[in-house]
Design a protein around this motif. Sequence first.
Motif, PDB file in Angstrom:
ATOM      1  N   ALA A 154      -0.824 -15.998 -11.697  1.00  0.00           N
ATOM      2  CA  ALA A 154       0.294 -15.143 -11.270  1.00  0.00           C
ATOM      3  C   ALA A 154      -0.175 -14.189 -10.172  1.00  0.00           C
ATOM      4  CB  ALA A 154       0.851 -14.371 -12.459  1.00  0.00           C
ATOM      5  N   ASN A 155      -1.398 -13.677 -10.321  1.00  0.00           N
ATOM      6  CA  ASN A 155      -1.952 -12.829  -9.251  1.00  0.00           C
ATOM      7  C   ASN A 155      -2.079 -13.607  -7.945  1.00  0.00           C
ATOM      8  OD1 ASN A 155      -2.231 -10.489 -10.761  1.00  0.00           O
ATOM      9  ND2 ASN A 155      -4.343 -10.935 -11.371  1.00  0.00           N
ATOM     10  N   VAL A 184       4.740 -13.658 -18.300  1.00  0.00           N
ATOM     11  CA  VAL A 184       4.789 -13.487 -16.843  1.00  0.00           C
ATOM     12  C   VAL A 184       6.242 -13.435 -16.372  1.00  0.00           C
ATOM     13  CG1 VAL A 184       4.328 -14.640 -14.644  1.00  0.00           C
ATOM     14  CG2 VAL A 184       2.530 -14.480 -16.381  1.00  0.00           C
ATOM     15  N   GLU A 185       7.072 -14.301 -16.899  1.00  0.00           N
ATOM     16  CA  GLU A 185       8.483 -14.291 -16.506  1.00  0.00           C
ATOM     17  C   GLU A 185       9.140 -12.962 -16.845  1.00  0.00           C
ATOM     18  OE1 GLU A 185      12.672 -16.619 -17.504  1.00  0.00           O
ATOM     19  OE2 GLU A 185      10.777 -17.695 -17.688  1.00  0.00           O
ATOM     20  N   ALA A 186       8.810 -12.407 -18.023  1.00  0.00           N
ATOM     21  CA  ALA A 186       9.389 -11.118 -18.416  1.00  0.00           C
ATOM     22  C   ALA A 186       8.856  -9.985 -17.541  1.00  0.00           C
ATOM     23  CB  ALA A 186       9.085 -10.838 -19.887  1.00  0.00           C
ATOM     24  N   ASP A 187       7.590 -10.040 -17.172  1.00  0.00           N
ATOM     25  CA  ASP A 187       6.979  -8.988 -16.362  1.00  0.00           C
ATOM     26  C   ASP A 187       7.451  -9.033 -14.910  1.00  0.00           C
ATOM     27  OD1 ASP A 187       5.489  -8.111 -18.490  1.00  0.00           O
ATOM     28  OD2 ASP A 187       3.649  -9.133 -17.879  1.00  0.00           O
ATOM     29  N   THR A 219       8.353 -16.655 -10.159  1.00  0.00           N
ATOM     30  CA  THR A 219       6.896 -16.546 -10.205  1.00  0.00           C
ATOM     31  C   THR A 219       6.332 -17.374 -11.352  1.00  0.00           C
ATOM     32  OG1 THR A 219       6.962 -14.315  -9.254  1.00  0.00           O
ATOM     33  CG2 THR A 219       4.947 -14.962 -10.421  1.00  0.00           C
ATOM     34  N   ALA A 220       6.976 -17.308 -12.521  1.00  0.00           N
ATOM     35  CA  ALA A 220       6.514 -18.103 -13.661  1.00  0.00           C
ATOM     36  C   ALA A 220       6.590 -19.597 -13.359  1.00  0.00           C
ATOM     37  CB  ALA A 220       7.336 -17.767 -14.908  1.00  0.00           C
ATOM     38  N   ALA A 250       3.551 -22.340 -13.160  1.00  0.00           N
ATOM     39  CA  ALA A 250       3.592 -23.598 -13.915  1.00  0.00           C
ATOM     40  C   ALA A 250       3.367 -24.795 -12.992  1.00  0.00           C
ATOM     41  CB  ALA A 250       4.931 -23.724 -14.646  1.00  0.00           C
ATOM     42  N   ARG A 251       4.006 -24.767 -11.842  1.00  0.00           N
ATOM     43  CA  ARG A 251       3.816 -25.872 -10.895  1.00  0.00           C
ATOM     44  C   ARG A 251       2.370 -25.918 -10.399  1.00  0.00           C
ATOM     45  NH1 ARG A 251       9.156 -24.466  -9.237  1.00  0.00           N
ATOM     46  NH2 ARG A 251       8.318 -22.942  -7.779  1.00  0.00           N
TER      47      ARG A 251
END
Length: 335
Positions: free
Chosen positions: A30-31, A186-189, A194-195, A199-200
């Motif tokens: 995510a970063n 991550v999706e919630a943050d 981005t999530a 995943a991709r």
Amino acid sequence: MDAIRHIACLAFADVMSLDVTGPLQVFASANVERKRQGLPACYVLHLLGPAAGPVKTSAGFALVAEQAWSEVDPARLDTVLIPGGMTMDVQCQDQALLEWLRDAERQVRRLGSICSGALVLAAAGLLQGRQATTHWSDMEALCRHEGIEVQGDRLHTYDPTGRDGDAHVFTSAGVTAGIDLALALVEADLDRPTALAVARRLVLFLRRPGGQTQFSALLTPEPSRTPRLAALLEWIPANLAADLSLEALAVQAKMAPRSLSRAFVQELGMGPGKYVERVRLEAARTLLQDAQASIATVARLTGFGHPENLRRTFHKHLSVSPQDYAERFGRPTSD
């Protein structure tokens, strides 16, 4: 600017390596995705052990803990994750660890577990009155703790809305379900795009819903484990569009309906109707993922009959509609 979130994962002797590295890699990726967007990193990752230094995993290699968990003030942390491993009995009896987790629960925004790590949260008394899951092989051990709403057929119990799970203390199922949990965090943050990008990048499903079942119902148990039902369990997947009522199954199995029901519960832990529903659902998922038929045709081929029956079953077990499932995990269907 998004807040910096400190994510800590605990480690201990014979910890399951993927329980640690899988979720942490999601946050690290995510970063990376944020950097590609010209945004600053928002996660700082920490591996905490009984002491600073190498921690042997169940795979035989070691991970390096930067600090002892006992030396860390939980107030510094945003999220704490406790993984599973081969020495859960030892961790469940470590009173210092249990007390640190109780203290952490009062101070961190989120406290979660991966795989059999749920047993440690249960031993600390932190799952009382909450939904919880764990690896299917540890479900019986989790059920021994009173006051926990154990849900064996889901990947994780995190829900930022609190409607179907918990945003503060939560659990996840075996091994790779920890990755699904991390993607949900991550999706919630940050946000869903981005999530999905993470995943991709990691070549994962775009994100399996937390309510999704842990394992395939089409993985028929070994005949030696289900001697009375072996022939019937092989017959069911090939005849999903047929009449699979209790009476029809009893005729096929050459057993009385009540005897058949008892055999299913004793050997599979569920009744015939529930088992058939799950096998039909798994078959429908496969067809939708492979874009082999329209939703209406899938409903007919798998014995649901009307698409509405398929839709209700998908929402019940997967928390998504058949159309949404097809769009997430396969090519879009034609209807």
